[in-house]
Design a protein around this motif. Structure first.
Motif, PDB file in Angstrom:
ATOM      1  N   SER A 135      48.805  65.713  -3.106  1.00 59.23           N
ATOM      2  CA  SER A 135      49.460  65.680  -4.484  1.00 59.23           C
ATOM      3  C   SER A 135      50.719  64.919  -4.170  1.00 59.23           C
ATOM      4  O   SER A 135      51.375  64.195  -5.115  1.00 59.23           O
ATOM      5  N   ASN A 136      51.228  64.616  -3.080  1.00 61.33           N
ATOM      6  CA  ASN A 136      52.316  63.743  -2.743  1.00 61.33           C
ATOM      7  C   ASN A 136      52.078  62.448  -3.017  1.00 61.33           C
ATOM      8  O   ASN A 136      52.764  61.583  -3.530  1.00 61.33           O
ATOM      9  N   ILE A 137      50.760  61.888  -2.586  1.00 62.66           N
ATOM     10  CA  ILE A 137      50.200  60.764  -2.736  1.00 62.66           C
ATOM     11  C   ILE A 137      50.488  60.234  -4.448  1.00 62.66           C
ATOM     12  O   ILE A 137      50.916  59.295  -4.757  1.00 62.66           O
ATOM     13  N   PHE A 138      49.830  61.352  -5.112  1.00 59.93           N
ATOM     14  CA  PHE A 138      49.796  61.173  -6.571  1.00 59.93           C
ATOM     15  C   PHE A 138      51.124  61.024  -7.034  1.00 59.93           C
ATOM     16  O   PHE A 138      51.389  60.116  -8.049  1.00 59.93           O
ATOM     17  N   MET A 139      52.069  62.039  -6.602  1.00 60.71           N
ATOM     18  CA  MET A 139      53.438  62.011  -7.299  1.00 60.71           C
ATOM     19  C   MET A 139      54.282  60.658  -6.823  1.00 60.71           C
ATOM     20  O   MET A 139      55.195  60.392  -7.610  1.00 60.71           O
ATOM     21  N   THR A 140      54.141  60.199  -5.603  1.00 60.01           N
ATOM     22  CA  THR A 140      54.976  59.205  -5.105  1.00 60.01           C
ATOM     23  C   THR A 140      54.523  57.990  -6.209  1.00 60.01           C
ATOM     24  O   THR A 140      55.253  57.265  -6.536  1.00 60.01           O
ATOM     25  N   PHE A 141      52.921  57.764  -6.371  1.00 59.61           N
ATOM     26  CA  PHE A 141      52.833  56.697  -7.366  1.00 59.61           C
ATOM     27  C   PHE A 141      53.226  56.944  -8.862  1.00 59.61           C
ATOM     28  O   PHE A 141      53.781  55.917  -9.530  1.00 59.61           O
ATOM     29  N   ALA A 142      53.259  58.094  -9.206  1.00 57.56           N
ATOM     30  CA  ALA A 142      53.641  58.646 -10.632  1.00 57.56           C
ATOM     31  C   ALA A 142      55.186  58.158 -10.495  1.00 57.56           C
ATOM     32  O   ALA A 142      55.544  57.629 -11.722  1.00 57.56           O
ATOM     33  N   TRP A 143      55.861  58.331  -9.575  1.00 57.18           N
ATOM     34  CA  TRP A 143      57.310  58.565  -9.645  1.00 57.18           C
ATOM     35  C   TRP A 143      57.880  56.831  -9.478  1.00 57.18           C
ATOM     36  O   TRP A 143      58.861  56.228 -10.077  1.00 57.18           O
ATOM     37  N   TYR A 144      57.444  56.321  -8.359  1.00 55.97           N
ATOM     38  CA  TYR A 144      57.667  55.070  -7.973  1.00 55.97           C
ATOM     39  C   TYR A 144      56.772  53.702  -8.169  1.00 55.97           C
ATOM     40  O   TYR A 144      57.312  52.862  -7.830  1.00 55.97           O
ATOM     41  N   GLY A 145      55.512  54.051  -8.348  1.00 55.92           N
ATOM     42  CA  GLY A 145      54.646  53.068  -8.513  1.00 55.92           C
ATOM     43  C   GLY A 145      54.833  51.945  -9.566  1.00 55.92           C
ATOM     44  O   GLY A 145      54.537  50.645  -9.340  1.00 55.92           O
ATOM     45  N   HIS A 146      55.473  52.323 -10.551  1.00 52.36           N
ATOM     46  CA  HIS A 146      56.077  51.398 -11.694  1.00 52.36           C
ATOM     47  C   HIS A 146      57.021  50.303 -11.287  1.00 52.36           C
ATOM     48  O   HIS A 146      57.400  49.389 -11.789  1.00 52.36           O
ATOM     49  N   LEU A 147      57.696  50.788 -10.189  1.00 50.39           N
ATOM     50  CA  LEU A 147      58.829  49.759  -9.865  1.00 50.39           C
ATOM     51  C   LEU A 147      58.463  48.441  -9.196  1.00 50.39           C
ATOM     52  O   LEU A 147      58.841  47.478  -9.326  1.00 50.39           O
ATOM     53  N   LYS A 148      57.034  48.537  -9.058  1.00 51.93           N
ATOM     54  CA  LYS A 148      56.231  47.034  -8.751  1.00 51.93           C
ATOM     55  C   LYS A 148      55.752  46.366  -9.834  1.00 51.93           C
ATOM     56  O   LYS A 148      55.706  45.185 -10.014  1.00 51.93           O
ATOM     57  N   HIS A 149      55.989  46.883 -11.147  1.00 54.96           N
ATOM     58  CA  HIS A 149      55.528  46.326 -12.475  1.00 54.96           C
ATOM     59  C   HIS A 149      56.753  46.615 -13.271  1.00 54.96           C
ATOM     60  O   HIS A 149      56.577  47.128 -14.453  1.00 54.96           O
TER      61      HIS A 149
ATOM     62  N   GLY B 126      57.909  44.644 -15.620  1.00 53.56           N
ATOM     63  CA  GLY B 126      57.752  43.965 -16.945  1.00 53.56           C
ATOM     64  C   GLY B 126      56.938  44.856 -17.912  1.00 53.56           C
ATOM     65  O   GLY B 126      56.866  44.420 -18.972  1.00 53.56           O
ATOM     66  N   VAL B 127      56.234  46.061 -17.446  1.00 55.35           N
ATOM     67  CA  VAL B 127      55.758  46.720 -18.432  1.00 55.35           C
ATOM     68  C   VAL B 127      56.468  47.699 -19.060  1.00 55.35           C
ATOM     69  O   VAL B 127      57.591  48.186 -18.658  1.00 55.35           O
ATOM     70  N   ALA B 128      56.209  48.013 -20.407  1.00 55.10           N
ATOM     71  CA  ALA B 128      57.173  48.640 -21.222  1.00 55.10           C
ATOM     72  C   ALA B 128      57.573  50.146 -20.907  1.00 55.10           C
ATOM     73  O   ALA B 128      56.466  50.813 -20.258  1.00 55.10           O
ATOM     74  N   LEU B 129      58.717  50.767 -21.114  1.00 56.31           N
ATOM     75  CA  LEU B 129      58.819  52.074 -20.640  1.00 56.31           C
ATOM     76  C   LEU B 129      58.102  53.098 -20.883  1.00 56.31           C
ATOM     77  O   LEU B 129      57.613  54.059 -20.284  1.00 56.31           O
ATOM     78  N   TRP B 130      57.933  53.030 -22.368  1.00 50.04           N
ATOM     79  CA  TRP B 130      56.891  54.141 -22.887  1.00 50.04           C
ATOM     80  C   TRP B 130      55.398  54.150 -22.157  1.00 50.04           C
ATOM     81  O   TRP B 130      54.836  55.140 -21.863  1.00 50.04           O
ATOM     82  N   ALA B 131      54.876  52.863 -21.773  1.00 53.97           N
ATOM     83  CA  ALA B 131      53.626  53.069 -21.054  1.00 53.97           C
ATOM     84  C   ALA B 131      53.662  53.475 -19.468  1.00 53.97           C
ATOM     85  O   ALA B 131      52.857  54.069 -19.065  1.00 53.97           O
ATOM     86  N   VAL B 132      55.017  53.141 -18.952  1.00 54.47           N
ATOM     87  CA  VAL B 132      54.956  53.597 -17.708  1.00 54.47           C
ATOM     88  C   VAL B 132      55.086  55.109 -17.524  1.00 54.47           C
ATOM     89  O   VAL B 132      54.587  55.724 -16.749  1.00 54.47           O
ATOM     90  N   ILE B 133      55.827  55.651 -18.608  1.00 56.06           N
ATOM     91  CA  ILE B 133      55.921  57.170 -18.926  1.00 56.06           C
ATOM     92  C   ILE B 133      54.687  57.615 -18.971  1.00 56.06           C
ATOM     93  O   ILE B 133      54.246  58.839 -18.321  1.00 56.06           O
ATOM     94  N   LEU B 134      53.673  57.163 -19.788  1.00 56.34           N
ATOM     95  CA  LEU B 134      52.417  57.793 -20.140  1.00 56.34           C
ATOM     96  C   LEU B 134      51.764  57.595 -18.826  1.00 56.34           C
ATOM     97  O   LEU B 134      51.094  58.757 -18.502  1.00 56.34           O
ATOM     98  N   VAL B 135      51.656  56.434 -18.161  1.00 53.82           N
ATOM     99  CA  VAL B 135      50.536  56.426 -17.079  1.00 53.82           C
ATOM    100  C   VAL B 135      51.170  57.361 -15.897  1.00 53.82           C
ATOM    101  O   VAL B 135      50.486  57.934 -15.422  1.00 53.82           O
ATOM    102  N   SER B 136      52.524  57.674 -15.678  1.00 57.87           N
ATOM    103  CA  SER B 136      53.080  58.495 -15.017  1.00 57.87           C
ATOM    104  C   SER B 136      52.672  59.872 -15.002  1.00 57.87           C
ATOM    105  O   SER B 136      52.252  60.782 -14.297  1.00 57.87           O
ATOM    106  N   TRP B 137      52.703  60.238 -16.408  1.00 58.83           N
ATOM    107  CA  TRP B 137      52.220  61.465 -16.648  1.00 58.83           C
ATOM    108  C   TRP B 137      50.868  61.672 -16.191  1.00 58.83           C
ATOM    109  O   TRP B 137      50.234  62.865 -15.889  1.00 58.83           O
ATOM    110  N   LEU B 138      49.911  60.688 -16.695  1.00 63.01           N
ATOM    111  CA  LEU B 138      48.487  60.955 -16.168  1.00 63.01           C
ATOM    112  C   LEU B 138      48.216  60.952 -14.830  1.00 63.01           C
ATOM    113  O   LEU B 138      47.488  61.592 -14.179  1.00 63.01           O
ATOM    114  N   ILE B 139      49.014  60.204 -14.039  1.00 67.19           N
ATOM    115  CA  ILE B 139      49.175  60.477 -12.515  1.00 67.19           C
ATOM    116  C   ILE B 139      49.564  61.819 -11.826  1.00 67.19           C
ATOM    117  O   ILE B 139      48.983  62.242 -11.148  1.00 67.19           O
TER     118      ILE B 139
END
Length: 115
Positions: A17-31, A33-46
């Protein structure tokens, strides 16, 4: 010595669960340039599989661990997963101060398991 699944399974599930949550919370920091709404959506799916592991892990674990022990375990797992993620995925360095801070939190968790 017999390994009880009720003691091991929650730990494995919390690691997952922590692997998933770490990607949900911090994975977008590597991207950035992606729109915030898209980051939020992907984070919720993760985060959905994260909850599907964390909730049953705590339910199963509550049969052998106290809530405080489960939370302490969760914090140590979170920091361990985050440190590895930070180094391997984000390419950031963990400093001695980070390690000291993590060790103090782990030390606190140690006392939760003392009789």
């Amino acid at each position: 010595m017999t390994i009880e699944p009720a003691r091991i399974l929650p730990i494995l599930m919390l690691i997952g669960s922590n692997i998933f949550m770490t990607f949900a919370w911090y994975g977008h920091l590597k991207h950035k340039g992606v729109a915030l709404w898209a980051v939020i959506l992907v984070s919720w799916l993760i985060a959905l599989p994260e909850y599907m592991l964390a909730v049953p892990a705590n339910r199963i674990g509550s049969g052998v661990y106290s809530a405080a022990q489960l939370k302490g375990m969760q914090e140590v797992i979170t920091l361990t997963v985050f440190a590895a993620f930070s180094i391997l995925y984000l390419g950031q360095k963990v400093t001695p101060n980070h390690l000291i801070g993590f060790a103090l939190i782990a030390g606190g968790a140690f006392f939760l398991f003392r009789a």
